[in-house]
Design a protein around this motif. Sequence first.
Motif, PDB file in Angstrom:
ATOM      1  N   VAL A  55     -45.869  80.911 127.675  1.00  0.00           N
ATOM      2  CA  VAL A  55     -45.679  80.828 129.064  1.00  0.00           C
ATOM      3  C   VAL A  55     -46.345  82.222 129.467  1.00  0.00           C
ATOM      4  CG1 VAL A  55     -44.388  80.167 131.171  1.00  0.00           C
ATOM      5  CG2 VAL A  55     -43.900  79.068 128.822  1.00  0.00           C
ATOM      6  N   ALA A  56     -47.613  81.909 130.624  1.00  0.00           N
ATOM      7  CA  ALA A  56     -47.870  82.968 131.025  1.00  0.00           C
ATOM      8  C   ALA A  56     -47.465  83.341 132.470  1.00  0.00           C
ATOM      9  CB  ALA A  56     -49.693  82.930 131.474  1.00  0.00           C
ATOM     10  N   ARG A  92     -43.269  84.144 125.883  1.00  0.00           N
ATOM     11  CA  ARG A  92     -43.625  84.512 127.087  1.00  0.00           C
ATOM     12  C   ARG A  92     -44.807  85.715 127.035  1.00  0.00           C
ATOM     13  NH1 ARG A  92     -38.529  85.036 131.059  1.00  0.00           N
ATOM     14  NH2 ARG A  92     -40.206  85.811 132.506  1.00  0.00           N
ATOM     15  N   GLY A  93     -45.146  85.721 128.390  1.00  0.00           N
ATOM     16  CA  GLY A  93     -46.210  86.835 128.252  1.00  0.00           C
ATOM     17  C   GLY A  93     -47.605  86.499 128.375  1.00  0.00           C
ATOM     18  N   GLU A  97     -51.968  87.990 123.750  1.00  0.00           N
ATOM     19  CA  GLU A  97     -51.143  88.919 123.203  1.00  0.00           C
ATOM     20  C   GLU A  97     -49.884  88.183 122.442  1.00  0.00           C
ATOM     21  OE1 GLU A  97     -51.747  92.093 123.098  1.00  0.00           O
ATOM     22  OE2 GLU A  97     -53.620  92.114 123.982  1.00  0.00           O
ATOM     23  N   ALA A  98     -49.169  87.629 123.189  1.00  0.00           N
ATOM     24  CA  ALA A  98     -47.928  86.864 122.790  1.00  0.00           C
ATOM     25  C   ALA A  98     -48.128  86.155 121.413  1.00  0.00           C
ATOM     26  CB  ALA A  98     -47.304  86.120 123.868  1.00  0.00           C
ATOM     27  N   TRP A 124     -58.150  84.134 126.378  1.00  0.00           N
ATOM     28  CA  TRP A 124     -56.951  84.377 125.419  1.00  0.00           C
ATOM     29  C   TRP A 124     -57.303  84.331 124.049  1.00  0.00           C
ATOM     30  CZ3 TRP A 124     -53.747  80.519 128.706  1.00  0.00           C
ATOM     31  CH2 TRP A 124     -53.308  81.215 129.994  1.00  0.00           C
ATOM     32  N   THR A 125     -58.294  83.049 123.785  1.00  0.00           N
ATOM     33  CA  THR A 125     -58.592  82.790 122.614  1.00  0.00           C
ATOM     34  C   THR A 125     -59.433  83.690 121.845  1.00  0.00           C
ATOM     35  OG1 THR A 125     -58.346  80.668 123.061  1.00  0.00           O
ATOM     36  CG2 THR A 125     -59.714  80.911 121.331  1.00  0.00           C
TER      37      THR A 125
END
Length: 448
Positions: A55-56, A92-93, A97-98, A124-125
């Motif tokens: 969850v961003a 979360r985050g 990174e998360a 992100w990927t």
Amino acid sequence: MDSDRVRVLKEGRDKEGPVVYWMSRDQRARENWALSFAQDLAIKRRSPLAVVFSVAEEFLGAAIRQYGFMLRGLQEVETALEEKGIPFILIRGDPGEAVCRFAEEEAVSDLVTDFSPLATKRVWTEKVVERLDASIFEVDAHNIVPCWRASPKQEYAARTFRPKLKRLLSQFCGEIPEIRVHPHPGKIGEGAEWDRLLQDLNLDRSVPEVEWITPGERAAMVALDGFLREKLPLYDRDRNDPTLDGQSNLSPYLHFGQISAARVALEVYRADADPRSRAAFLEELVVRRELSDNFCLYNSRYDSFEAFPDWAKKTLNDHRADPREYLYHREDLERAATHDDLWNAAQKEMVLRGKMHGYMRMYWAKKILEWTESPEEALRTAIYLNDRYELDGRDPNGYTGIAWSIGGVHDRAWGEREVFGKVRYMSYRGARSKFDVDSYVERVASLG
């Protein structure tokens, strides 16, 4: 599963460890090609399988309206996966990174994720691919025909894309395998604290959740069934009339991946309905929707003026200095404080319900071009409002629809006029000739 639905993003070193499906765009436990591929991989490796969702803290202007719909749907996913012996872990985050931290802590051997053409998910990927030493796979679980197989380039218009897509539909439009009870259980991560998460997230709470639509896979299937029985038979007649409840209302479910577009297409194709209505709906669901993914995948500037076709950029540039009869600031538009009662009603419908009628979205966006100082400002304003209030905002369909309305994407040049140049124009008088404008305005006013 057809191997063309899967892309290998990274071949990691061979090691033991769990297989993880990083769920992002396709938030369902049923009929999910990415989840099915991940389970097949885990069974072959005799490994545990888990699903992780990151969850961003912020996502393209989404508010509690969109986060609430998403998280309540994910609660249902957790329950469905538990029945199959598959842990669901919420983290979360920043997802780039998360997900890396989670995969490293759990010594993941293989990571599977679903496909999105949007820049945020691709960033992100890329982070995950760069950092992890696991094997990483991407599965298009959203489109019926995988986006990269439908076409290797940005398509000019629906007429160039449609035949390519139709040639491949029979290959990819089969039944989707169901998830089995996973034979290799393992303890991975911890369950989510849903109520606390909703309270703790630092979200814009001035755009409240809506009550007219229930999130989740079960509700999506109920909505599909109701559409097939009650609305599809008259869809070709009713779909462009905002005074009628003729649309499917499936777009929020499709946006969050709470229902498979392939399932919707199969049920519509099998339905006992007027062939013209079936064809009209499938054109929107399959051709236009997947064309939007094509646009965002192959045009990295899909949310900017630079994404417009050359003819549209030229004609809009030629008319930059044209006088505007009305000019509105973003705040005026957000408050629906214009001279146009039809436009105001469309804006209010979006603010109050989280969903504007599809025909009105076109009129709404084109008027923003007419009433702002530049195409760039119009584009920024339309995207801001759409993504802030629409349940199905932050979506390739939204970016492409706005680019069509303001910048002629997937359209052709029309007769030249002030401000618009050769970009297609829509007028209040034209709307009055198509439907009962007063009735629509009155209906929206009754919403509150």
